[in-house]
Design a protein around this motif. Sequence first.
Motif, short mmCIF file in Angstrom:
data_model
loop_
_atom_site.label_atom_id
_atom_site.label_comp_id
_atom_site.label_asym_id
_atom_site.label_seq_id
_atom_site.Cartn_x
_atom_site.Cartn_y
_atom_site.Cartn_z
N GLY A 1 -1.30 -0.48 -3.24
CA GLY A 1 -0.34 -1.55 -3.02
C GLY A 1 0.66 -1.19 -1.94
O GLY A 1 0.87 -0.01 -1.65
N LYS A 2 1.26 -2.21 -1.36
CA LYS A 2 2.26 -1.97 -0.33
C LYS A 2 3.47 -1.28 -0.96
O LYS A 2 4.01 -1.75 -1.95
N PRO B 1 -7.33 -10.08 -3.33
CA PRO B 1 -6.33 -9.76 -2.30
C PRO B 1 -4.91 -9.67 -2.85
O PRO B 1 -4.14 -8.81 -2.45
N ASN C 1 -1.62 -2.16 -8.48
CA ASN C 1 -2.40 -1.19 -7.72
C ASN C 1 -1.47 -0.18 -7.04
O ASN C 1 -1.24 -0.26 -5.85
N ASP D 1 -10.54 -0.01 -3.97
CA ASP D 1 -9.58 1.08 -3.85
C ASP D 1 -10.08 2.22 -4.72
O ASP D 1 -10.74 1.99 -5.73
N ALA E 1 -4.53 -6.40 -4.93
CA ALA E 1 -4.64 -5.21 -4.10
C ALA E 1 -3.32 -4.85 -3.44
O ALA E 1 -3.01 -3.68 -3.23
N ASP E 2 -2.52 -5.87 -3.15
CA ASP E 2 -1.24 -5.65 -2.47
C ASP E 2 -0.07 -5.54 -3.44
O ASP E 2 1.07 -5.37 -3.02
N ASP E 3 -0.35 -5.66 -4.74
CA ASP E 3 0.72 -5.63 -5.73
C ASP E 3 0.89 -4.22 -6.29
O ASP E 3 0.01 -3.71 -6.97
N LYS F 1 -11.58 -6.31 -2.81
CA LYS F 1 -11.04 -5.20 -2.04
C LYS F 1 -11.16 -3.95 -2.90
O LYS F 1 -10.71 -3.94 -4.03
#
Length: 74
Positions: free
Chosen positions: A66-67, A53, A62, A37, A56-58, A35
């Motif tokens: 990240g979320k 994955p 990130n 960014d 990317a969401d951490d 992914k």
Amino acid sequence: MRIVETKMRCGICKKDGAVVYCDGCGAPLCRNCRKFDLWGYGCGHVDPKAFCPACADDIQINPWGGKRPAAEND
Ligand SMILES: [Zn+2]
Ligand SMILES: [Zn+2]
């Protein structure tokens, strides 16, 4: 972003050939699992990053992609 230069299996799906390393955990990633960014620093400077994955969401790994935590009121 680090390109995989030797023949290596993807560390996530373990099926396809890896093309790039995760900038978070260093796992080799195939085209389907990576992914991208873009991390921006001020104006004009953008640093391309590739993540698995999970990374990317951490937000710790990130912060640009990240979320975000739900409560961010400050
Ligand atoms: Zn894969
Ligand atoms: Zn990772």
